[in-house]
Scaffold this active site. Structure first.
Site, PDB file in Angstrom:
ATOM      1  N   SER A  15       1.143   4.027  -3.184  1.00 46.91           N
ATOM      2  CA  SER A  15       0.878   5.469  -3.068  1.00 46.91           C
ATOM      3  C   SER A  15       2.084   6.281  -3.529  1.00 46.91           C
ATOM      4  O   SER A  15       1.936   7.309  -4.188  1.00 46.91           O
ATOM      5  CB  SER A  15       0.488   5.839  -1.634  1.00 46.91           C
ATOM      6  OG  SER A  15       1.578   5.694  -0.750  1.00 46.91           O
ATOM      7  N   LYS A  16       3.288   5.815  -3.227  1.00 44.36           N
ATOM      8  CA  LYS A  16       4.501   6.518  -3.659  1.00 44.36           C
ATOM      9  C   LYS A  16       4.696   6.399  -5.165  1.00 44.36           C
ATOM     10  O   LYS A  16       5.156   7.336  -5.812  1.00 44.36           O
ATOM     11  CB  LYS A  16       5.735   5.984  -2.920  1.00 44.36           C
ATOM     12  CG  LYS A  16       5.709   6.232  -1.433  1.00 44.36           C
ATOM     13  CD  LYS A  16       5.593   7.694  -1.122  1.00 44.36           C
ATOM     14  CE  LYS A  16       5.513   7.927   0.361  1.00 44.36           C
ATOM     15  NZ  LYS A  16       5.185   9.308   0.688  1.00 44.36           N
ATOM     16  N   ALA A  35       0.837  -1.211   0.000  1.00 41.71           N
ATOM     17  CA  ALA A  35       0.000   0.000   0.000  1.00 41.71           C
ATOM     18  C   ALA A  35       0.870   1.259   0.000  1.00 41.71           C
ATOM     19  O   ALA A  35       0.612   2.202  -0.759  1.00 41.71           O
ATOM     20  CB  ALA A  35      -0.936  -0.001   1.203  1.00 41.71           C
ATOM     21  N   TYR A  36       1.896   1.269   0.822  1.00 36.88           N
ATOM     22  CA  TYR A  36       2.787   2.428   0.898  1.00 36.88           C
ATOM     23  C   TYR A  36       3.471   2.648  -0.453  1.00 36.88           C
ATOM     24  O   TYR A  36       3.506   3.766  -0.976  1.00 36.88           O
ATOM     25  CB  TYR A  36       3.811   2.211   2.005  1.00 36.88           C
ATOM     26  CG  TYR A  36       4.778   3.357   2.181  1.00 36.88           C
ATOM     27  CD1 TYR A  36       4.389   4.525   2.826  1.00 36.88           C
ATOM     28  CD2 TYR A  36       6.087   3.263   1.715  1.00 36.88           C
ATOM     29  CE1 TYR A  36       5.268   5.570   2.994  1.00 36.88           C
ATOM     30  CE2 TYR A  36       6.975   4.308   1.878  1.00 36.88           C
ATOM     31  CZ  TYR A  36       6.565   5.459   2.523  1.00 36.88           C
ATOM     32  OH  TYR A  36       7.443   6.502   2.676  1.00 36.88           O
ATOM     33  N   SER A  37       4.002   1.576  -1.030  1.00 39.01           N
ATOM     34  CA  SER A  37       4.700   1.683  -2.309  1.00 39.01           C
ATOM     35  C   SER A  37       3.759   2.109  -3.430  1.00 39.01           C
ATOM     36  O   SER A  37       4.143   2.882  -4.305  1.00 39.01           O
ATOM     37  CB  SER A  37       5.361   0.359  -2.667  1.00 39.01           C
ATOM     38  OG  SER A  37       6.412   0.079  -1.772  1.00 39.01           O
TER      39      SER A  37
END
Length: 142
Positions: free
Chosen positions: A15-16, A11-13
């Site tokens: 968004s980035k 999820a973090y990746s």
């Protein structure tokens, strides 16, 4: 995290990666008006994003109580509970000195000709190169 896949950071990746793509498109589209857009892809820095032991205690309890049994079984409690130790160990491998990131931001803001991409920190550029130029099996192994 937006330029290369990292395990346990889906999820973090994602968004980035979206932010990185948006920055690239804006760099291209706004250039006709002389507006410069730069993306900064730093390596690991100690920021506290991984949380604290106390926060993880609370989140683990909540997760295990509310997670459907089939999901818990599919992933395995060891995997889910191992996420905590993985993330809490991360700061040991990250740089506490944020000055390379701050220098990149300062250069991007003040330079007459800023770079389109900054990769401050140890290994940031190297990881991107390995991912882009080597076979995927090599990156996955690495």
């Amino acid at each position: 995290a937006g330029g290369i896949p990292l395990p346990r950071f889906a999820a973090y990746s994602a968004s980035k990666a979206a932010l990185s793509m948006f920055s690239g498109v804006m760099r291209q589209e706004l250039s006709k008006w002389g507006i410069k857009v730069a993306a900064i892809h730093p390596s690991g820095f100690r920021t506290g994003i991984q949380g604290t032991s106390d926060l993880w205690d609370k989140q683990e309890k909540e997760l295990m109580e509310n997670l459907p049994a089939d999901t818990r079984q599919d992933y395995g409690e060891d995997y889910l509970l191992g996420l905590r130790s993985y993330l809490l160990r991360m700061p040991a491998y990250c740089d506490a000195d944020l000055s390379p990131v701050l220098s990149a931001i300062l250069h991007a803001l003040l330079a007459k000709r800023p770079h389109g991409l900054y990769t401050p920190g140890k290994g940031a550029y190297m990881s991107l190169c390995i991912f882009c130029y080597f076979p995927l099996w090599f990156y996955d192994f690495f």
